[in-house]
Design an enzyme around this catalytic site. Structure first.
Site, PDB file in Angstrom:
ATOM      1  N   ASP A 193       0.867  -1.111  -0.048  1.00  0.00           N
ATOM      2  CA  ASP A 193      -0.007  -0.102   0.050  1.00  0.00           C
ATOM      3  C   ASP A 193       0.984   1.165  -0.173  1.00  0.00           C
ATOM      4  O   ASP A 193       2.175   1.201   0.076  1.00  0.00           O
ATOM      5  CB  ASP A 193      -0.875   0.042   1.289  1.00  0.00           C
ATOM      6  CG  ASP A 193      -2.305   0.923   1.244  1.00  0.00           C
ATOM      7  OD1 ASP A 193      -2.178   1.671   0.168  1.00  0.00           O
ATOM      8  OD2 ASP A 193      -2.823   0.825   2.057  1.00  0.00           O
ATOM      9  N   GLU A 236       2.528   5.030  -3.991  1.00  0.00           N
ATOM     10  CA  GLU A 236       2.563   6.015  -5.260  1.00  0.00           C
ATOM     11  C   GLU A 236       3.652   6.920  -5.188  1.00  0.00           C
ATOM     12  O   GLU A 236       4.080   7.378  -6.435  1.00  0.00           O
ATOM     13  CB  GLU A 236       1.303   6.807  -5.086  1.00  0.00           C
ATOM     14  CG  GLU A 236       0.087   6.263  -5.300  1.00  0.00           C
ATOM     15  CD  GLU A 236      -0.064   5.537  -3.799  1.00  0.00           C
ATOM     16  OE1 GLU A 236      -1.072   4.546  -4.041  1.00  0.00           O
ATOM     17  OE2 GLU A 236      -0.039   5.820  -2.798  1.00  0.00           O
ATOM     18  N   ASP A 265      -9.047   3.878  -1.969  1.00  0.00           N
ATOM     19  CA  ASP A 265      -9.783   4.354  -0.925  1.00  0.00           C
ATOM     20  C   ASP A 265     -11.329   4.610  -1.422  1.00  0.00           C
ATOM     21  O   ASP A 265     -11.369   5.914  -1.233  1.00  0.00           O
ATOM     22  CB  ASP A 265      -9.125   5.249  -0.034  1.00  0.00           C
ATOM     23  CG  ASP A 265      -7.977   4.610   0.374  1.00  0.00           C
ATOM     24  OD1 ASP A 265      -7.677   3.497   0.259  1.00  0.00           O
ATOM     25  OD2 ASP A 265      -6.968   5.539   1.258  1.00  0.00           O
TER      26      ASP A 265
END
Length: 946
Positions: free
Chosen positions: A549, A552, A625
């Site tokens: 997770d 990015e 999300d």
């Protein structure tokens, strides 16, 4: 004070709506402003310099007019490839410092040149003819010399053009103070207006730009009137409190790619929370009439960012980016595309006029475009693209089952309780997940011993029923000298550096002060892979898999919740060059770590939030999300279809929505939809109410359980489609236009989809709806309801308003197909391993395939698999071998326990095998069920209906 600021940041990170002011738009981004304001006025001229049959065709490219004394000539190469695509590259000719490009995206085999290539030329153009694109006509790539333009044709059909609208503009490296574009007013007040319009700046080619944005231009005769300094983001720009300095100055490029008049829609360039078909973001630059009014004021943006509870129907960036654009023509059924091999930030304008067009504006790097010519079949364009970036990796079978996750299952007692409840309710699931709270103070590869004192025993308990566990491992490493991972990474100098190239970058994320490993460096990826060995990741087992997770990369106190562009990797290359591939390389290193852990024997499962072109080789992706809202359920289908369209198939959306609370109706509808999407996981935020299936009441529990059972029954079919994708590159979850490219109703459809080519899914995504409007494609095509096994009546319009009570998701099997299933209820895929198969045959004649292997290892690469073809013609069902050696030694026990024939018009007198055995059967309402044929899956046989 720093701790307080961090707490505030974390609080903001968990609010219930995205703050769009945190994220830049085109008008707030220098290079995008400059290119978007570029008027198609100045042109470039090309000259052929090399036409060797053993190398790419080379051209010199330079501006045709205007002030060019400091503008270097550009090198243009055009190279037809053996896969049928055409490779186009532009960069400075003999630059003093080469532009950076990644060696971790393209597969070398995909870059082989087409050997069957010739060229002709005259004073106005060079035509390169190649014949490597299957059986289609030769591909002719026409390079118009003045003005410069590239047009790709097959026969008389134009497929696409580069620089048709003359938006090509290339900003080059230079020393600060040289001649460049500017927005400052000229110092000569007599020259600051023209035809009554205020000049606000100049392009570096010497053409003036006006305040009102009109296309009229004024050539600048005198170079002295061009300002020497810049105020439009050339050397520095600010966003909020963040300051971005640019030592290399402007290095962006922009170019238009247009598709011909017959182009119906453009798709791709994920990830955005928007529709499958791309919307117009500007009028056509040619001034021609727009057939689609611009919907968005900003271009689509590709810049991987942590955007929690994202807004819908906007072109802003999300977690991943794939710079692949697909064009589809209903008139011809033709599909072609363009892939930009560049991982830096980019914006893409879309327009619709005489055909479809796009304007690509890229911050830095080499301009490398692969023109995907495609062919007579839709699959040709995916064959070309996957040869460049890879096909979807064949996932382990367990990963196609249901995954149960939340942030966070708080301790081992909680894990055991949830697991026990799934057992009590005979609810099939395969994986239980642990989020960041399982670690010791957000230190990855560790366990909080207060709550997880016996992690090995916990995993083994799950494995006794064939269940596995996934734990989260993020890229930010807690800066704690007593933490072994940080201590070793620091000692080995494995972290991304600050702009000085020496000190380790320090940013805020979940652990507080954090450093980030440089996954662009191969030695770092190898070191990271070693951390997953069982003797290093203490408490892990071979049944533990990984969740990546925040990759990015997410930096809470950085610009746009990410890292400053001036940070550098270990080679001194600025982050702005490689931002969009960081997440993919992190997932790659993790995946390679799990393979290393198994000694190269086991296929890994790694879920990643961030992705790029090529991520399909390394694992699964989810859409981030989302929220427990009906509109987020509705947008999940289009988002997943778009990402599949861009070649990445193992993708899903959090079932139930991550933020907020799902009521029983929303949960049932989302579980139904998720069961027919490639990656199937329920997940929720820690502030959301618990939402395990049994918490919604007995009636809802039965509906949720039914969805999971339907998923597990279809696992042989899912696995076969994933295998096909791993060979061909074709998406697993497909928009209808892929299978019905000349049906004019299909291009805009994204509320329904196909699994492979054979199952049509029409989910309910509106609150309180008990009907859904579904389109049935194909000419004279029958579709069978998978629950009733009856043919669906379809009117001439092909639209049907279907009954869909809360316990029903309409799913239909295509007539002419054979779908393999396993119908025995088990608790997990592991427990289904030796179960027999059921074949479902639809229509009077049909064909289908079944792929089987051991479901977990790489032995299939050595032929340890079986790929079978089933054909039903004239009342005879035949099983033949396509490939593979599975069961060649007689050890394969896979068998068929049931065959269902839908659409049998009359009751047969008997059903017999090729060995003369008469089989038991039942017949009701045009459905024939042959029971206990006990036919071997890997055996050659024929079954006949008499």
């Amino acid at each position: 004070m720093l701790l307080l600021a961090l707490l505030v940041t974390l609080l903001l990170h968990t609010t219930n709506a995205v703050d769009q002011t945190k994220f830049r738009t085109c008008t707030q981004t220098g290079f995008c402003r400059r290119h978007r304001n570029k008027v198609p006025s100045n042109t470039y001229t090309a000259a052929l310099t090399s036409s060797s049959p053993d190398a790419p065709y080379k051209f010199l490219l330079h501006p045709s007019k205007g002030y060019t004394s400091t503008h270097p000539n550009l090198s243009l190469t055009v190279d037809p490839l053996s896969n049928g695509a055409v490779r186009v590259r532009v960069q400075e000719n003999n630059p003093e410092t080469s532009r950076w490009e990644s060696s971790d995206i393209l597969l070398p085999a995909g870059l082989s040149r087409c050997a069957s290539t010739t060229h002709t030329s005259d004073s106005s153009s060079v035509t390169i003819s190649s014949t490597c694109s299957s059986s289609d006509p030769p591909t002719n790539t026409v390079i118009s010399l003045s003005p410069f333009k590239i047009t790709v044709k097959q026969g008389d059909e134009t497929l696409m053009s580069i620089n048709e609208s003359q938006l090509f503009h290339f900003e080059h490296k230079r020393d600060k103070g040289g001649v460049q574009a500017a927005t400052a007013e000229p110092s000569d007040t007599k020259a600051d207006h023209h035809n009554g319009k205020k000049i606000v700046g100049y392009w570096e080619d010497g053409l003036a730009r006006y305040e009102d944005g009109t296309t009229e231009v004024k050539p600048v005769e005198d170079a002295s009137s061009i300002p020497k300094e810049d105020e439009d983001g050339f050397w520095e720009e600010k966003f909020q409190s963040h300051h971005d300095t640019k030592p290399n100055g402007p290095m962006s490029f922009g170019v238009d790619i247009t598709f011909p008049q017959k182009s119906t829609r453009l798709y791709g360039i994920p990830e955005h929370a928007s529709s499958l078909a791309l919307h117009a973001t500007r009028p056509p630059p040619s001034g021609s009439a727009s057939s689609q009014a611009p919907k968005y004021k900003d271009p689509y943006r590709l810049y991987n960012l942590d955007v929690f509870e994202y807004d819908l129907d906007v072109p802003m960036s999300l977690y991943g980016s794939i710079p692949l654009l697909i064009s589809h023509s209903v008139d011809t059924g033709r599909v072609s595309g363009a892939f930009f091999n560049n991982p830096s930030e980019m914006f893409i304008d879309i327009w619709s006029g005489e055909g479809m067009g796009s304007h690509w504006m890229v911050e830095t790097g080499v301009m490398e475009i692969f023109l995907l010519v495609g062919g007579s079949e839709v699959s040709e364009v995916y064959k070309q693209y996957s040869s460049l970036t890879g096909t979807q990796a064949l996932p382990p079978m367990f990963s196609l089952g249901y995954h149960q996750c939340r942030w966070n299952y708080k301790d081992e007692k909680d894990v055991y309780a949830v697991h026990k409840k799934f057992e009590e309710h005979d609810y099939p699931y395969d994986v239980l997940w642990l989020d960041i709270e399982h670690t010791d103070g957000k230190r990855y590869f560790t366990w909080d011993k207060r709550f997880f004192p016996n992690p090995v025993k916990m995993q083994q308990t799950l494995w006794e029923q064939g269940r596995r566990m996934v734990t989260i491992v993020d890229p930010h490493i807690k800066r704690d000298n007593n933490y072994y991972v940080h201590k070793e990474a620091t000692a080995k100098s494995l972290y991304i550096k600050n702009a000085d190239g020496k000190s380790d970058f320090n940013g805020w994320c979940w652990p507080g002060d954090s450093s980030y490993l440089d996954f662009t460096e191969e030695k770092v990826r190898k070191w990271w892979a070693e951390q997953f060995k069982l003797d290093k990741y203490v408490g892990s087992t071979p049944h533990l898999h990984i969740w990546n997770d925040m990759n990015e990369m997410s930096v809470f106190n950085g610009p746009e919740v990410t890292m400053q562009k001036t940070t550098t990797n270990l080679q001194g290359v600025e982050h702005r060059e490689w931002h969009n591939i960081y997440g993919m390389l992190f997932q790659r290193a993790t995946s390679e770590g799990l393979v290393l852990r198994s000694g190269g024997k086991e296929r890994p499962f790694v879920l990643s939030r961030s992705f790029y072109a090529g991520s399909q080789r390394w694992g699964a992706i989810w859409t981030g999300d989302n929220a427990a809202r009906w509109d987020h359920l509705a947008v999940a289908g289009p988002m997943l279809l778009t990402i599949n369209t861009a070649g990445l198939s193992f993708i899903g959306a959090d079932v139930g929505g991550f933020f907020g609370n799902a009521d029983s109706q929303l949960m049932v509808r989302w579980m139904q939809s998720g069961a027919y999407q490639p990656f199937f996981r329920g997940h929720a935020h820690h502030d959301s109410a618990r939402r395990e299936p049994w918490l919604f009441g007995d009636e809802a529990l039965q509906m949720l359980r039914q969805s999971s059972m339907e998923r597990y029954a279809l696992l042989p079919f899912w696995y076969t489609i994933f295998h096909t994708s791993s060979i061909t590159g074709m998406p697993v979850m497909r928009p209808l236009w892929m299978e019905y490219p000349t049906d004019p109703n299909c291009p805009a459809l994204d509320h329904q989809w196909l699994i492979g080519s054979d199952l049509l899914v029409c989910p309910v995504v509106q609150e309180n709806a008990v009907k859904v409007n579904c389109y049935f494609p194909g000419t004279n095509q029958n579709w069978y309801n998978v629950r009733t096994m009856q043919v669906q009546p379809v009117p001439a319009s092909k639209w049907v308003n279907l009954d869909a009570p809360l316990d029903t998701i309409p799913v239909f099997q295509r007539s002419g197909s054979i779908v393999p299933k396993k119908l025995r209820l088990r608790r997990s895929t592991e427990m289904m391993r030796n179960d027999p198969y059921t074949l479902v045959v639809a229509g009077e004649s049909a064909t289908g395939e079944l792929y089987i292997d051991d479901g977990h290892s790489y032995d299939f690469e050595n032929g340890e698999y079986a790929k079978r073809r089933f054909d039903y013609v004239g009342g005879k069902l035949t099983n033949t071998k396509l490939s593979g050696n599975w069961g060649a030694n007689g050890t394969c026990k896979d068998w068929i326990e049931r065959i269902i024939f839908m659409g049998v018009s009359s009751k047969p007198s008997s059903v017999v095998t090729s060995a003369g055995q008469s089989l038991e059967f039942t017949y009701d309402k045009n459905t024939l069920v042959v029971r206990k044929p006990e036919l071997g899956v890997v055996d050659e046989w024929t079954l006949e209906i008499l």
